[in-house]
Design a protein around this motif. Structure first.
Motif, mmCIF file in Angstrom:
data_model
loop_
_atom_site.group_PDB
_atom_site.id
_atom_site.type_symbol
_atom_site.label_atom_id
_atom_site.label_comp_id
_atom_site.label_asym_id
_atom_site.label_seq_id
_atom_site.Cartn_x
_atom_site.Cartn_y
_atom_site.Cartn_z
ATOM 1 N N LEU A 2 0.836 -1.197 0.000
ATOM 2 C CA LEU A 2 0.000 0.000 0.000
ATOM 3 C C LEU A 2 0.873 1.249 0.000
ATOM 4 C CD1 LEU A 2 -2.652 -1.286 2.526
ATOM 5 C CD2 LEU A 2 -3.005 -0.878 0.099
ATOM 6 N N TYR A 26 4.427 0.010 4.966
ATOM 7 C CA TYR A 26 3.841 0.839 3.922
ATOM 8 C C TYR A 26 4.938 1.479 3.072
ATOM 9 C CZ TYR A 26 -0.522 0.434 6.508
ATOM 10 O OH TYR A 26 -1.638 -0.057 7.129
ATOM 11 N N ARG A 45 -0.308 6.511 -8.490
ATOM 12 C CA ARG A 45 -1.451 6.018 -7.713
ATOM 13 C C ARG A 45 -1.042 5.888 -6.252
ATOM 14 N NH1 ARG A 45 -3.683 2.001 -5.274
ATOM 15 N NH2 ARG A 45 -1.947 0.579 -5.544
ATOM 16 N N ASP A 47 -2.746 4.946 -2.284
ATOM 17 C CA ASP A 47 -3.889 4.391 -1.571
ATOM 18 C C ASP A 47 -4.397 5.346 -0.503
ATOM 19 O OD1 ASP A 47 -3.902 1.608 -2.780
ATOM 20 O OD2 ASP A 47 -1.838 1.759 -2.067
ATOM 21 N N GLU A 73 -10.324 7.543 -5.710
ATOM 22 C CA GLU A 73 -10.177 6.280 -4.966
ATOM 23 C C GLU A 73 -9.165 6.384 -3.831
ATOM 24 O OE1 GLU A 73 -7.025 6.448 -8.016
ATOM 25 O OE2 GLU A 73 -9.167 6.849 -8.089
ATOM 26 N N THR A 74 -8.384 7.456 -3.787
ATOM 27 C CA THR A 74 -7.395 7.640 -2.726
ATOM 28 C C THR A 74 -8.096 8.064 -1.438
ATOM 29 O OG1 THR A 74 -5.703 8.275 -4.329
ATOM 30 C CG2 THR A 74 -5.313 8.909 -2.044
ATOM 31 N N PHE A 116 -7.453 1.048 5.931
ATOM 32 C CA PHE A 116 -7.345 0.008 4.922
ATOM 33 C C PHE A 116 -8.066 -1.271 5.325
ATOM 34 C CE2 PHE A 116 -3.326 2.390 3.885
ATOM 35 C CZ PHE A 116 -3.813 2.931 2.704
#
Length: 124
Positions: A2, A26, A45, A47, A73-74, A116
């Motif tokens: 991630l 991470y 991208r 997360d 989507e973040t 998450f």
């Protein structure tokens, strides 16, 4: 793995948070202001956007709004040392988690894990 984009203007705090999140597994890209985060959001991208709220040039709330446009989507999580700012962030970005300073690094990692949907019991 991630990926987290960390926007924190205070160098010592940025280093501290990056190290803790990397130690927790991470991948972290850290920048010193919101205006430096926007181009990264446009071409990579992530997360999670983990942002201080009070920063020069572009505050964390404005950065979160740009993030929602560029990369919906973040997920977004704020860190701040100001209670009044916490309230403003909760009103303007209600889907974002706000973590108030001071906090223990373990608490930060637990909150990121929660964002998450990861189990937090595995970390001490």
């Amino acid at each position: 793995m991630l990926r987290i984009l960390l926007a924190e203007d205070e160098e010592a705090m940025r280093t501290y948070l990056s190290r803790a999140l990397e130690n927790a597994g991470y991948s972290v890209v850290a920048v010193d202001r919101g205006t430096a985060a926007v181009p990264l959001l446009e071409r990579e991208r992530f997360d999670l956007l983990l942002s201080d709220i009070i920063m020069p040039e572009m505050d964390g709330i404005e950065l979160a709004q740009r993030c929602a446009e560029i990369s919906p989507e973040t997920k977004v999580m704020f860190i701040t040392g100001f209670a009044a700012v916490t309230l403003k962030a909760s009103q303007e970005a209600p889907q974002a988690k706000v973590l108030s300073k001071p906090f223990h690094l373990r608490d930060l990692v637990m909150e990121v894990d929660r964002v998450f949907g990861l189990p937090t019991t595995a970390r001490g």
